[in-house]
Design a protein around this motif. Structure first.
Motif, PDB file in Angstrom:
ATOM      1  N   SER A  82     -72.849-127.162 -49.989  1.00  0.00           N
ATOM      2  CA  SER A  82     -73.802-128.156 -49.743  1.00  0.00           C
ATOM      3  C   SER A  82     -72.187-129.374 -49.282  1.00  0.00           C
ATOM      4  O   SER A  82     -72.542-130.297 -47.864  1.00  0.00           O
ATOM      5  CB  SER A  82     -74.160-128.668 -50.853  1.00  0.00           C
ATOM      6  OG  SER A  82     -75.028-127.803 -50.943  1.00  0.00           O
ATOM      7  N   ILE A  83     -71.667-129.244 -50.234  1.00  0.00           N
ATOM      8  CA  ILE A  83     -69.983-129.816 -49.720  1.00  0.00           C
ATOM      9  C   ILE A  83     -69.680-129.677 -48.946  1.00  0.00           C
ATOM     10  O   ILE A  83     -69.852-131.170 -48.248  1.00  0.00           O
ATOM     11  CB  ILE A  83     -68.763-129.563 -50.581  1.00  0.00           C
ATOM     12  CG1 ILE A  83     -69.579-129.441 -52.551  1.00  0.00           C
ATOM     13  CG2 ILE A  83     -67.537-130.165 -50.553  1.00  0.00           C
ATOM     14  CD1 ILE A  83     -68.667-129.277 -53.616  1.00  0.00           C
ATOM     15  N   ALA A  84     -69.594-128.898 -47.759  1.00  0.00           N
ATOM     16  CA  ALA A  84     -69.519-128.775 -46.607  1.00  0.00           C
ATOM     17  C   ALA A  84     -70.262-129.183 -45.567  1.00  0.00           C
ATOM     18  O   ALA A  84     -68.983-129.623 -44.546  1.00  0.00           O
ATOM     19  CB  ALA A  84     -68.784-127.037 -46.316  1.00  0.00           C
ATOM     20  N   SER A  85     -71.360-128.996 -45.530  1.00  0.00           N
ATOM     21  CA  SER A  85     -72.303-129.797 -44.777  1.00  0.00           C
ATOM     22  C   SER A  85     -71.505-131.434 -45.054  1.00  0.00           C
ATOM     23  O   SER A  85     -71.771-132.310 -44.369  1.00  0.00           O
ATOM     24  CB  SER A  85     -72.956-129.522 -44.941  1.00  0.00           C
ATOM     25  OG  SER A  85     -74.083-128.371 -45.582  1.00  0.00           O
ATOM     26  N   ILE A  86     -71.383-131.636 -46.350  1.00  0.00           N
ATOM     27  CA  ILE A  86     -71.266-133.398 -46.028  1.00  0.00           C
ATOM     28  C   ILE A  86     -69.665-133.659 -45.699  1.00  0.00           C
ATOM     29  O   ILE A  86     -69.857-134.935 -45.091  1.00  0.00           O
ATOM     30  CB  ILE A  86     -71.041-133.825 -47.457  1.00  0.00           C
ATOM     31  CG1 ILE A  86     -73.325-133.938 -48.344  1.00  0.00           C
ATOM     32  CG2 ILE A  86     -71.395-135.175 -48.469  1.00  0.00           C
ATOM     33  CD1 ILE A  86     -72.645-133.640 -49.619  1.00  0.00           C
ATOM     34  N   MET A  87     -68.903-132.967 -45.884  1.00  0.00           N
ATOM     35  CA  MET A  87     -68.025-133.435 -45.721  1.00  0.00           C
ATOM     36  C   MET A  87     -67.469-133.650 -44.014  1.00  0.00           C
ATOM     37  O   MET A  87     -66.729-134.194 -43.804  1.00  0.00           O
ATOM     38  CB  MET A  87     -66.811-132.780 -46.565  1.00  0.00           C
ATOM     39  CG  MET A  87     -66.584-133.127 -47.448  1.00  0.00           C
ATOM     40  SD  MET A  87     -66.643-134.433 -48.210  1.00  0.00           S
ATOM     41  CE  MET A  87     -64.635-135.037 -47.455  1.00  0.00           C
ATOM     42  N   TYR A  88     -68.344-132.545 -43.794  1.00  0.00           N
ATOM     43  CA  TYR A  88     -67.781-132.391 -42.453  1.00  0.00           C
ATOM     44  C   TYR A  88     -68.177-133.713 -41.223  1.00  0.00           C
ATOM     45  O   TYR A  88     -68.224-133.983 -40.186  1.00  0.00           O
ATOM     46  CB  TYR A  88     -68.506-131.106 -41.425  1.00  0.00           C
ATOM     47  CG  TYR A  88     -67.701-130.271 -40.553  1.00  0.00           C
ATOM     48  CD1 TYR A  88     -66.924-130.152 -40.344  1.00  0.00           C
ATOM     49  CD2 TYR A  88     -68.306-129.814 -39.462  1.00  0.00           C
ATOM     50  CE1 TYR A  88     -65.930-129.496 -38.924  1.00  0.00           C
ATOM     51  CE2 TYR A  88     -67.917-130.002 -37.894  1.00  0.00           C
ATOM     52  CZ  TYR A  88     -66.653-129.540 -38.219  1.00  0.00           C
ATOM     53  OH  TYR A  88     -66.455-129.287 -36.779  1.00  0.00           O
ATOM     54  N   TRP A  89     -70.005-133.572 -41.528  1.00  0.00           N
ATOM     55  CA  TRP A  89     -70.246-134.762 -41.438  1.00  0.00           C
ATOM     56  C   TRP A  89     -69.619-136.202 -41.464  1.00  0.00           C
ATOM     57  O   TRP A  89     -69.425-137.674 -40.356  1.00  0.00           O
ATOM     58  CB  TRP A  89     -71.754-135.267 -42.233  1.00  0.00           C
ATOM     59  CG  TRP A  89     -72.486-136.500 -42.058  1.00  0.00           C
ATOM     60  CD1 TRP A  89     -72.550-137.518 -40.593  1.00  0.00           C
ATOM     61  CD2 TRP A  89     -72.285-137.740 -43.151  1.00  0.00           C
ATOM     62  NE1 TRP A  89     -72.795-138.815 -41.451  1.00  0.00           N
ATOM     63  CE2 TRP A  89     -72.492-138.518 -42.141  1.00  0.00           C
ATOM     64  CE3 TRP A  89     -71.915-137.985 -44.262  1.00  0.00           C
ATOM     65  CZ2 TRP A  89     -72.660-139.742 -42.736  1.00  0.00           C
ATOM     66  CZ3 TRP A  89     -71.893-138.971 -44.908  1.00  0.00           C
ATOM     67  CH2 TRP A  89     -72.481-140.072 -44.583  1.00  0.00           C
ATOM     68  N   LEU A  90     -68.935-136.373 -42.626  1.00  0.00           N
ATOM     69  CA  LEU A  90     -67.995-137.233 -43.077  1.00  0.00           C
ATOM     70  C   LEU A  90     -67.046-137.761 -42.178  1.00  0.00           C
ATOM     71  O   LEU A  90     -66.188-138.507 -41.720  1.00  0.00           O
ATOM     72  CB  LEU A  90     -67.784-137.705 -44.931  1.00  0.00           C
ATOM     73  CG  LEU A  90     -67.726-138.924 -44.861  1.00  0.00           C
ATOM     74  CD1 LEU A  90     -68.517-140.432 -45.032  1.00  0.00           C
ATOM     75  CD2 LEU A  90     -67.157-138.377 -46.909  1.00  0.00           C
ATOM     76  N   VAL A  91     -66.002-137.390 -42.491  1.00  0.00           N
ATOM     77  CA  VAL A  91     -65.255-137.083 -41.606  1.00  0.00           C
ATOM     78  C   VAL A  91     -64.446-135.826 -40.569  1.00  0.00           C
ATOM     79  O   VAL A  91     -63.960-135.621 -39.508  1.00  0.00           O
ATOM     80  CB  VAL A  91     -63.458-137.204 -42.117  1.00  0.00           C
ATOM     81  CG1 VAL A  91     -63.842-138.298 -42.866  1.00  0.00           C
ATOM     82  CG2 VAL A  91     -63.795-136.018 -43.593  1.00  0.00           C
TER      83      VAL A  91
END
Length: 437
Positions: A82-91
């Motif tokens: 879940s964290i990877a999904s958000i961070m890969y979208w964010l930056v």
């Protein structure tokens, strides 16, 4: 067979040739839009297959840790994805694929933006695939990298420091190093070849795990009085299920990395990649099966499972060019690497709970070197340059981050918590509450 309900409409259009010509001109034919559609579909299908690898990692790790730490491993796996999904979208995505940049680092800290709803063919980049499908597919790889670290450091690491590490790994470290090759950076210009990520994904995860294992230290009682004390996993059925799930997901991992499906040649190559990927997995398992029987007089299932995974990692750098026989021997060497490097790490007192470092780091290095045997455009010097570059960058950056986390908040649970188990001490719940130890 003709549909009789279309006949009146067809007849009507015959009376309006101008309208029919206008409709033909407005709607591009499949020759024009087909490659875009098929490549987008390849990314979506490949992406959800690689997503299923998250379940494979979760089951493998849950089976190979002791029962008192299973809930922690499951929590880490769903949280890291879940964290990877958000961070890969964010930056992460735009750091990894920045377009024009200096080849080393792109100051491109902007979130990913998808195409508008109902995109018209005239507004699409028909030479590739949709941004949404490309983002979705590439995201799955960064999540796999984080999962590698999770298994190696199991049973003694705190939850929140680990998740903070995942934020930096998936949002910054992996995208920067990934841009060197897949983003058109300096290693790509040099001619480094890593088809689906033996080094870019697997070795990167292995280097980060190795740095963490060295700084974190081994589990209590693992190495005592000059002996290695086995700590058997809780559920080999789950571990075996996890391995099969990873094997399945790898078809998307390698097959989707063809990055094209719009021609006869491309889709045939995808099939070839599937067959080679399967062969390497099978030969890695069989090699570990035979070697453990010869060396230990009994087959070791955990070695067989990791031998299969090492075969998969080994073929990932070049799953297209080899023949089936080539894939067989490349995968078999990967299986052998696991059998010999697991006890080697124990001699060095490096505690890797699930064997992630032998599987993903050592076999990843081997697979990247093996590219030169079948890819005539690859040179050994360039391949070794890439291996060293990824190793130095990831190990040093990960070690610095682990040291910072250790100094600021601590990364290891207390001795009492480790003995009790991380499920109750860190989370307050057990995976198997009805079991009595």
């Amino acid at each position: 067979m003709k549909n009789k309900h279309l006949l009146p409409l067809t007849a009507g259009l015959a009376l309006l040739p101008g309208l029919a010509l206008a409709q033909d001109a407005a709607a591009p034919g499949f020759d024009e839009i087909g490659p875009y559609i098929m490549t987008t579909l390849l990314f979506l299908v490949g992406g959800f297959l690689v997503f299923w690898m998250a379940a494979g990692f979760a089951m493998l790790e849950a089976g190979l840790v002791r029962s008192k730490n299973v809930t922690m491993q499951l929590t880490k796996n769903i949280a890291l994805f879940s964290i990877a999904s958000i961070m890969y979208w964010l930056v992460g995505f735009n750091l990894m694929y920045p377009g024009d940049f200096n080849g080393y680092f792109a100051f491109n800290f902007v979130p990913t933006v998808l195409e508008p709803v109902g995109l018209a063919a005239a507004d699409a980049s028909l030479d590739y695939a949709s941004v949404a499908s490309d983002f979705f597919f590439q995201l799955m790889f960064v999540a796999a990298t984080a999962s590698i670290v999770s298994g190696a450091l199991a049973e003694r690491i705190k939850l929140w420091p680990f998740l903070i590490f995942v934020v930096v790994l998936t949002g910054i470290l992996y995208p920067i190093s990934g841009s060197w090759q897949w983003g058109g950076g300096w290693l790509s210009e040099m001619g480094f070849s890593d088809f689906a990520g033996s080094t870019i994904v697997h070795s990167v995860g292995g280097w980060a795990a190795l740095a963490g294992a060295l700084i974190l230290g081994p589990r209590l009682g693992k190495y005592k009085d000059g002996k290695v004390n086995p700590m058997p996993g809780s559920n080999l059925a789950l571990a075996t299920l996890g391995t099969f799930i990873l094997w399945l997901g790898w078809f998307g991992f390698n097959g989707g990395s063809q990055l094209a499906a719009g021609t006869v040649g491309d889709i045939t190559d995808v099939g070839r990649i599937f067959a080679n990927t399967n062969m390497a997995a099978a030969s890695g398992a069989v090699c570990a099966l035979i070697l453990t029987q010869v060396l230990y007089k009994k087959v070791d299932l955990t070695m067989v499972l990791n031998g299969c995974l090492a075969g998969l990692v080994s073929i990932t750098a070049e799953p297209l060019a080899p023949s089936l026989f080539g894939s067989l021997w490349i995968g078999a060497v990967g299986g052998a690497i696991v059998v010999f490097t697991v006890p080697f790490l124990d001699k060095l007192k490096i505690d890797d709970v699930v064997g992630a470092i032998p599987v993903h780091l050592f076999a990843g290095i081997w697979g990247t070197i093996a590219v030169v045997f079948y890819n005539t455009d690859a040179s050994l010097v360039t391949q070794l340059t890439g291996i060293v570059a990824y190793g130095v960058f990831t190990f040093v950056a990960a070690a610095v981050l682990w040291f910072i986390l250790k100094a600021v908040m601590g990364i290891r649970v207390s001795e009492e918590a480790e003995v009790t188990g991380l499920d109750t001490s860190e989370l307050g719940m057990e995976a198997y509450p009805d079991f009595v130890r």
